[in-house]
Motif scaffolding. Structure first.
Motif, PDB file in Angstrom:
ATOM      1  N   ILE B   8       0.863  -1.168   0.000  1.00  0.00           N
ATOM      2  CA  ILE B   8       0.000   0.000   0.000  1.00  0.00           C
ATOM      3  C   ILE B   8       0.906   1.227   0.000  1.00  0.00           C
ATOM      4  N   GLU B   9       0.502   2.263  -0.712  1.00  0.00           N
ATOM      5  CA  GLU B   9       1.347   3.446  -0.782  1.00  0.00           C
ATOM      6  C   GLU B   9       1.226   4.234   0.512  1.00  0.00           C
ATOM      7  N   SER B  10       2.351   4.654   1.059  1.00  0.00           N
ATOM      8  CA  SER B  10       2.315   5.412   2.302  1.00  0.00           C
ATOM      9  C   SER B  10       2.287   6.899   1.965  1.00  0.00           C
ATOM     10  N   PRO B  11       1.520   7.688   2.739  1.00  0.00           N
ATOM     11  CA  PRO B  11       1.452   9.131   2.498  1.00  0.00           C
ATOM     12  C   PRO B  11       2.832   9.784   2.586  1.00  0.00           C
ATOM     13  N   LEU B  12       3.727   9.109   3.265  1.00  0.00           N
ATOM     14  CA  LEU B  12       5.088   9.625   3.404  1.00  0.00           C
ATOM     15  C   LEU B  12       5.718   9.816   2.025  1.00  0.00           C
ATOM     16  N   ALA B  13       5.404   8.891   1.099  1.00  0.00           N
ATOM     17  CA  ALA B  13       6.025   8.927  -0.224  1.00  0.00           C
ATOM     18  C   ALA B  13       5.530  10.112  -1.053  1.00  0.00           C
ATOM     19  N   ARG B  14       4.370  10.673  -0.672  1.00  0.00           N
ATOM     20  CA  ARG B  14       3.814  11.786  -1.452  1.00  0.00           C
ATOM     21  C   ARG B  14       4.438  13.124  -1.095  1.00  0.00           C
ATOM     22  N   LEU B  15       5.107  13.191   0.068  1.00  0.00           N
ATOM     23  CA  LEU B  15       5.639  14.475   0.522  1.00  0.00           C
ATOM     24  C   LEU B  15       7.018  14.728  -0.095  1.00  0.00           C
TER      25      LEU B  15
END
Ligand SMILES: Cc1cc2nc3c(=O)[nH]c(=O)nc-3n(C[C@H](O)[C@H](O)[C@H](O)COP(=O)(O)OP(=O)(O)OC[C@H]3O[C@@H](n4cnc5c(N)ncnc54)[C@H](O)[C@@H]3O)c2cc1C
Ligand code: FES
Lengths: 363, 385
Positions: B8-15
């Motif tokens: 699952i994609e972690s929101p961390l990767a979007r920052l």
């Protein structure tokens, strides 16, 4: 770990009873439950309650402290560290006891001059803190009269420096043992003298006490050179001095120049006064980091290490608080105040010791 | 333990790295603001909670002297259970985190505190304060993830032994303090050679000492005080109070990291982590429990698990105060603020334990960025400091 007050000395019977009770209170101690009834009943650290506040002058106050347990005693002139809870935080400061050990009411007194930008002294001078609890550390200090007291004494005090001497005077007066005492006391004006009324009254009574008051706002500061005039026989006396650092340093130089340094005893509230014994100096190794520092025999290890860029813990920088201690692993150090040496295997205070040859410290 | 790659994609990767840095600065500012304002009222708060625990403990022990009478047994057991909960959660856990060290009072200090629990302070401070709070939810590093005996994350490979986890889950809840104490021994570290046999022996001895003191107090000394007619009743009362405390601690703690909302992280994801990255991982890996002010005190303010994980050494009574600021950061950076009522959080945790007892499983759907309009209205804190 934060500093604690002095442990309470208990009889073996009480200690045994507490041990049994502990089986019921573990992991807390019975103390923790007694504190619900009376917090003064702590046996883990000595507590005291401020039970009376007496304004001495516009900017100084004497607080009367009732210790939780019978006071273990002290020698007049000694000081203790006291912990104050101010704004949620505990602060430790050293204060000379202005009381002697034989007060009939078993109270201790501290006399504190307010430093407006300070933390603790304004708090002590605030009468609203009557009833507060304070933590009492162990009694310390070498600024005491020998037993029996010398036949001829000179006290030199200035400002709040009178506090430890007041304890000595009370003790001498209590036993009617006031020998031949000359007391040179300086204050800025006549009114702002802490214990002014007490020493004036002592001077009036027939005894061996003679007071020489110096009002510095009109007469200027007392200098060691004035001693010949203020107390012509000062060379024959044992001198006890407490006051501003500059006065104590000047007195130390003066006595040393006359070869009389063993007749001078000083107590400083501000910094430590160099004794006559200096070390040999040497290489200091701090084993935690491997740092090596060269330190001469008149410089405290703390100062030399800081100059070389090391960061060491410190508090008072005058040998009072033990914040700066580290284990001496190898070598010998010399206490710059007293000239006493300490061998490897003991905890030493880096702020007042310098090396006697190469040393290694666990810091 | 080998782990599968992220599912699952972690929101961390979007920052962006800049955003993460900025978040770090914002959280640091919240920290400093609180720590600069700590004072008399905070000190009074913890001292009054400590006094309350001791009064309740005394009261319950006194009531239980009459434990042979049913109503006394019931009342005494409940009060003792509450006292034990306060002692473990709002006091012990938080004092040992160093939340009150700023007071400089040796009697309320992480260096000296011991609690009524099977874990020795030293072992617990290492495995909880250091290992768990540093490596929170990093798979293979945070040994609190499933407590080494449970499959709580679908990344963990399945093994037939996990078929039994719904059963030993209940046992763990009942004897939680013992589970935690064994867990603190970190046998994994022994296997990896990071811990010596001597060290383990020392820790076992410490645990034995704690066990003996609890047995002596709760199962011998106090029952004896109740006299021959009350020995057994006081013993069962104390046992029940310990059970209550264990179930409660288990519930609160399992709801802290294992609800559906929480993310876990691979070791690669957290390499070269900055301060800002640490904060974001804590935010994503923890979940709050909503409740009344009294609930929060009983939960040791771990209902504010998110805030606690961001600032583990901040006095717990301040978490309620900073929660709106944390939510504001979440809103502005499009991050989730994991939160839910006890029933919901506990339900999702138990569902995961059941599901992952069997092979397979996917990470549960995540709630997405925090939106204030969806959030419930929070009650005022019991003691506002
Ligand atoms: C042996 C001895 C006896 C003394 N006897 C008396 C006495 O009888 N009467 C009297 O008025 N004063 C006495 N003093 C001075 C007293 O200890 C205080 O320094 C003074 O009252 C000012 O304290 P303050 O908190 O108001 O001032 P501050 O300026 O707050 O502190 C004064 C000093 O305390 C230390 N200090 C400050 N903050 C900290 C901290 N956070 N941690 C560690 N150290 C800190 C520093 O060295 C600072 O210079 C004595 C001092 C000594 C060493
Ligand atoms: S700094 Fe206080 S004793 Fe050295």
């Amino acid at each position: 770990m934060p500093e604690s007050g002095a442990p309470v000395k208990m009889s073996p019977l009480v200690a045994g009873a507490l041990k049994v009770l502990e089986k019921f209170t573990s992991p807390l101690s019975p103390d923790d439950y007694f504190a619900l009834i009376n917090p003064l009943w702590s046996t883990r650290e000595t507590l005291g309650r401020i039970d009376r506040v007496h304004r001495e002058t516009d900017d100084s106050t004497t607080v009367y402290i009732t210790p939780g347990f019978r006071w273990g005693g002290h020698r007049p002139g000694q000081y203790l560290r006291v912990g104050f809870d101010i704004d949620g935080k505990r602060h430790w400061r050293a204060y000379s006891l202005s009381s002697d050990q034989d007060r009939p009411d078993h109270k201790l007194t501290l006399t504190v001059k307010r430093k407006d930008d300070g933390v603790v002294s304004p708090w002590v001078n605030d009468p609203r803190n009557l009833g507060s609890l304070v933590v009492l550390g162990a009694v310390e200090g070498e600024f005491v009269l020998p037993e029996p007291p010398p036949g001829k004494i000179l006290f030199v005090t200035a400002g709040s420096g009178i506090t430890p001497v007041m304890a000595m005077l009370q003790a001498l007066d209590r036993t009617d043992a006031l020998p031949d005492v000359v007391h040179v006391h300086s204050s800025r004006t006549g009114d702002d003298s802490i214990f002014g009324a007490e020493i004036d009254a002592l001077h009036e009574r027939p005894n061996g006490y003679r007071l020489v008051r110096r009002i510095t706002s009109t007469e200027g500061r007392a200098e060691p050179a004035h001693l010949d005039e203020l107390c012509p026989d000062w060379r024959e006396r044992q001198t006890y001095a407490c006051g501003p650092g500059a006065l104590l340093d000047a007195l130390t130089d003066h006595f040393r120049a006359e070869g009389l340094e063993d007749r001078l005893h000083v107590e400083s509230f501000e910094h430590f006064v160099m004794g006559s014994g200096t070390g040999e100096g040497g290489e200091v190794t701090l084993s935690a980091t491997g740092t090596q520092v060269t330190c001469d025999g008149t410089t405290p290890i703390l100062v030399a290490a800081e100059a070389a860029g090391a960061e060491l813990p410190f508090g008072c920088r005058m040998g009072i608080c033990h914040t700066c201690t580290g284990l001496l692993e190898h070598g010998t150090v010399r206490d710059l105040r007293t000239g006493e040496t300490t061998q490897a295997g003991k905890e030493i205070r880096t702020c007042v010791n310098s090396p006697d040859g190469p040393v290694t410290l666990k810091l | 333990m080998p782990m599968k790659e992220p599912m699952i994609e972690s929101p961390l990767a979007r920052l962006t790295p800049e955003q993460i840095e900025e978040i770090g600065r914002e959280f640091d500012a919240i920290h400093d603001e609180v720590f600069n304002s700590l004072g008399e009222r905070d000190a009074r708060y913890i001292r009054s909670i400590i006094a309350l625990h001791r009064q309740l403990a005394l009261l319950s022990r006194a009531i239980l002297l009459g434990s042979r009478y049913k109503p006394a047994w019931l009342l005494g057991t409940s009060v003792l259970g509450i006292a034990k909960i306060l002692e473990n959660m709002e006091i012990g856990h938080n004092v040992m985190h160093g939340q009150w060290d700023w007071m400089n009072d040796p009697k309320i200090n992480s260096a000296n505190w011991d609690w009524d629990s099977a874990s020795t302070p030293e072992a617990w401070k290492h495995s909880h304060n250091y290992v768990h709070h540093t490596f929170t939810n990093i798979r293979g590093k945070d040994i609190d993830l499933g407590y080494e005996i449970m499959r709580i994350d679908p990344h963990q490979p399945w093994h037939p032994v996990y078929l039994a986890q719904p059963f030993y889950n209940v046992l763990l809840a009942a004897f939680f303090e013992w589970g935690v104490a064994f867990h603190d021994l970190d046998l994994e570290a022994l296997k990896k050679g990071e811990k010596s046999k001597e060290q383990l022996l020392k820790e076992l001895k410490g645990m034995g000492g704690k066990a003996w003191r609890q047995i002596l107090k709760d199962y011998i000394a106090f029952p004896l005080l109740s006299g021959p007619g009350g020995f057994k009743q006081t013993l069962t009362a104390n046992f029940t109070a310990n059970l209550i405390r264990n179930f409660w601690a288990y519930a609160i703690i399992f709801c802290g990291h294992f609800p559906d909302q929480c993310y876990t992280f691979s070791q690669e994801e957290t390499e070269n982590e900055t301060r800002g990255g640490f904060y974001v991982r804590q935010l994503l890996g923890a979940a709050n429990i909503e409740g009344s002010p009294v609930f929060h005190v009983m939960a040791g303010n771990l209902g504010y698990q998110v805030e606690h994980h961001i600032f583990p050494d901040m006095p717990s009574s301040r978490y309620a105060q900073i929660a709106p600021k944390v939510k504001d950061i979440c809103e502005r950076y499009g991050l989730p603020y994991n939160s839910g009522r006890l029933g919901k959080q506990f339900g999702t945790v138990q569902r995961t334990i059941l599901r992952l007892a069997f092979p397979g499983g996917e990470p549960r759907p995540k709630p997405g960025a925090y939106r204030p309009e969806d959030a419930p209205v929070q009650g005022r804190p019991l003691i506002a400091v």
